[in-house]
Scaffold this active site. Structure first.
Site, PDB file in Angstrom:
ATOM      1  N   LYS A   6      19.239  31.288 -25.461  1.00  0.00           N
ATOM      2  CA  LYS A   6      18.051  31.082 -26.300  1.00  0.00           C
ATOM      3  C   LYS A   6      17.138  32.301 -26.229  1.00  0.00           C
ATOM      4  O   LYS A   6      16.617  32.764 -27.240  1.00  0.00           O
ATOM      5  CB  LYS A   6      17.284  29.830 -25.837  1.00  0.00           C
ATOM      6  CG  LYS A   6      17.983  28.527 -26.193  1.00  0.00           C
ATOM      7  CD  LYS A   6      17.347  27.313 -25.512  1.00  0.00           C
ATOM      8  CE  LYS A   6      18.196  26.074 -25.752  1.00  0.00           C
ATOM      9  NZ  LYS A   6      17.702  24.887 -25.043  1.00  0.00           N
ATOM     10  N   GLN A  52      13.548  23.098 -20.507  1.00  0.00           N
ATOM     11  CA  GLN A  52      14.991  22.881 -20.525  1.00  0.00           C
ATOM     12  C   GLN A  52      15.333  21.622 -19.732  1.00  0.00           C
ATOM     13  O   GLN A  52      14.885  21.419 -18.608  1.00  0.00           O
ATOM     14  CB  GLN A  52      15.717  24.108 -19.936  1.00  0.00           C
ATOM     15  CG  GLN A  52      17.234  24.042 -20.032  1.00  0.00           C
ATOM     16  CD  GLN A  52      17.757  24.041 -21.463  1.00  0.00           C
ATOM     17  OE1 GLN A  52      17.150  24.617 -22.367  1.00  0.00           O
ATOM     18  NE2 GLN A  52      18.884  23.388 -21.692  1.00  0.00           N
ATOM     19  N   ASP A  67      10.933  21.677 -29.425  1.00  0.00           N
ATOM     20  CA  ASP A  67      12.127  20.839 -29.260  1.00  0.00           C
ATOM     21  C   ASP A  67      11.996  19.541 -30.054  1.00  0.00           C
ATOM     22  O   ASP A  67      12.993  18.848 -30.283  1.00  0.00           O
ATOM     23  CB  ASP A  67      12.296  20.471 -27.776  1.00  0.00           C
ATOM     24  CG  ASP A  67      13.416  21.236 -27.102  1.00  0.00           C
ATOM     25  OD1 ASP A  67      14.348  21.658 -27.808  1.00  0.00           O
ATOM     26  OD2 ASP A  67      13.357  21.412 -25.872  1.00  0.00           O
TER      27      ASP A  67
HETATM   28  N1  GUN Z   1      19.353  20.322 -22.730  1.00  0.00           N
HETATM   29  C1  GUN Z   1      20.418  20.117 -23.532  1.00  0.00           C
HETATM   30  N2  GUN Z   1      20.090  20.340 -24.825  1.00  0.00           N
HETATM   31  C2  GUN Z   1      18.779  20.670 -24.834  1.00  0.00           C
HETATM   32  C3  GUN Z   1      17.869  21.009 -25.881  1.00  0.00           C
HETATM   33  O1  GUN Z   1      18.194  21.052 -27.073  1.00  0.00           O
HETATM   34  N3  GUN Z   1      16.604  21.296 -25.482  1.00  0.00           N
HETATM   35  C4  GUN Z   1      16.222  21.242 -24.178  1.00  0.00           C
HETATM   36  N4  GUN Z   1      14.963  21.506 -23.900  1.00  0.00           N
HETATM   37  N5  GUN Z   1      17.042  20.928 -23.190  1.00  0.00           N
HETATM   38  C5  GUN Z   1      18.316  20.648 -23.516  1.00  0.00           C
END
Ligand code: GUN
Length: 282
Positions: free
Chosen positions: A50, A94, A117
């Site tokens: 990311k 995350q 998110d």
């Molecule tokens: N863990 C697995 N997928 C995601 C996501 O799309 N966002 C976040 N913040 N954590 C994750």
């Protein structure tokens, strides 16, 4: 005729190039703040990807990597500081967080305007009510892929395997808001195969390697695989790709399908958040 492959990698690359062009025209770089707690291998890889993607499109991206033993109050304190930091446009925590931290408390503390998110209750509620929301990146990526391949989704029957807050539920809301008929299934669903067989659009998001077999899928269905599993050391989805591609009209591969789209949509959310927080065009 075997299914056409939906190339998420290529679609995401195009989106990221378009976004990079739009960002060049801003007089302030959108700024994503990422909180990573602990050393979960998969999470570390996701966060690195990311950050790399954000920097490549010309955003600022700071990763706050906290130790596994950080207490909940300290994570909350960081979220609150980022909430009031006027330079930060998007905050991503995350998941999963270590077991001693209540994820709900942390996610719910993120300012809804910076909730890129879309996991917080405010944005999830807006989406459920078919109002303008920050939509979670994976469902948004799935919707984009469907629009590009199927076109008009009106009246299509979408069957979703999985009811998670991150994927299943927001995907169901988004498709319902676009006039699909939606069925959500989950691990307690009886006769799962029978539901799947009725789908015009089948979306697998249950984390069960190669669960969906050829005889679960209607001829000509569009199959979207959100699973990301390891089986015998190799990455695979929730769909038995080799079998199912013989009956589907379109199918997403794993890797190279939904995954890259998730990152592209996250970056779009950061861009949108930056725009809605301030008016910044040159
Ligand atoms: N863990 C697995 N997928 C995601 C996501 O799309 N966002 C976040 N913040 N954590 C994750």
């Amino acid at each position: 005729m075997p299914a056409k492959i939906i190339d998420g990698k290529k679609m995401a690359q195009e989106l990221r190039e378009q976004l990079a062009e739009k960002i060049k025209k801003l007089d302030k770089k959108p700024h994503l703040a990422v909180i990573l707690v602990g050393n979960n291998d998969a999470s570390s890889i996701y966060v690195r990807n990311k950050q790399k993607a954000a920097l490549e499109v010309g955003m600022d991206c700071n990763v706050y990597h906290l130790s596994e033993h950080t207490g909940q109050e300290d994570v909350l304190d960081l979220v609150n500081r980022l909430n009031v930091n006027a330079d930060v446009d998007g905050i991503l925590v995350q998941l999963p967080l270590p077991a001693h931290i209540d994820s709900e408390v942390i996610i719910n503390a993120v300012d809804y305007k910076k909730d890129v998110d879309g996991f917080g209750p405010y944005n999830a509620g807006l989406l459920a009510n078919n109002e303008r929301a920050m939509v979670a990146a994976t469902p948004k990526g799935v919707w984009y892929m469907l629009k590009k391949t199927v076109g008009d989704l009106t009246g299509k029957h979408a069957v979703i395997i999985g009811r998670s807050k991150i994927v299943g539920r927001p995907t169901a809301s988004l498709l319902l808001n676009h006039d699909c008929t939606v069925t959500i299934t989950h691990r307690q669903t009886r006769n799962l195969q029978d539901f799947c067989k009725q789908a015009d659009i089948l979306i697998a998001a249950c984390g069960c390697p190669k669960l969906v077999k050829k005889d679960w899928v209607k001829d000509g269905a569009v199959v979207i695989d959100i699973g990301m599993n390891r089986l015998d050391g190799r990455l695979c989805g929730d769909v038995d790709f080799e079998e199912v591609k013989e009956v589907a009209s379109y199918i997403t591969p794993v890797p190279g399908g939904v995954g890259p789209m998730t990152i592209a949509m996250l970056l779009e959310n950061v861009y949108d958040s930056c725009h809605s927080i301030r008016k910044i065009e040159k």
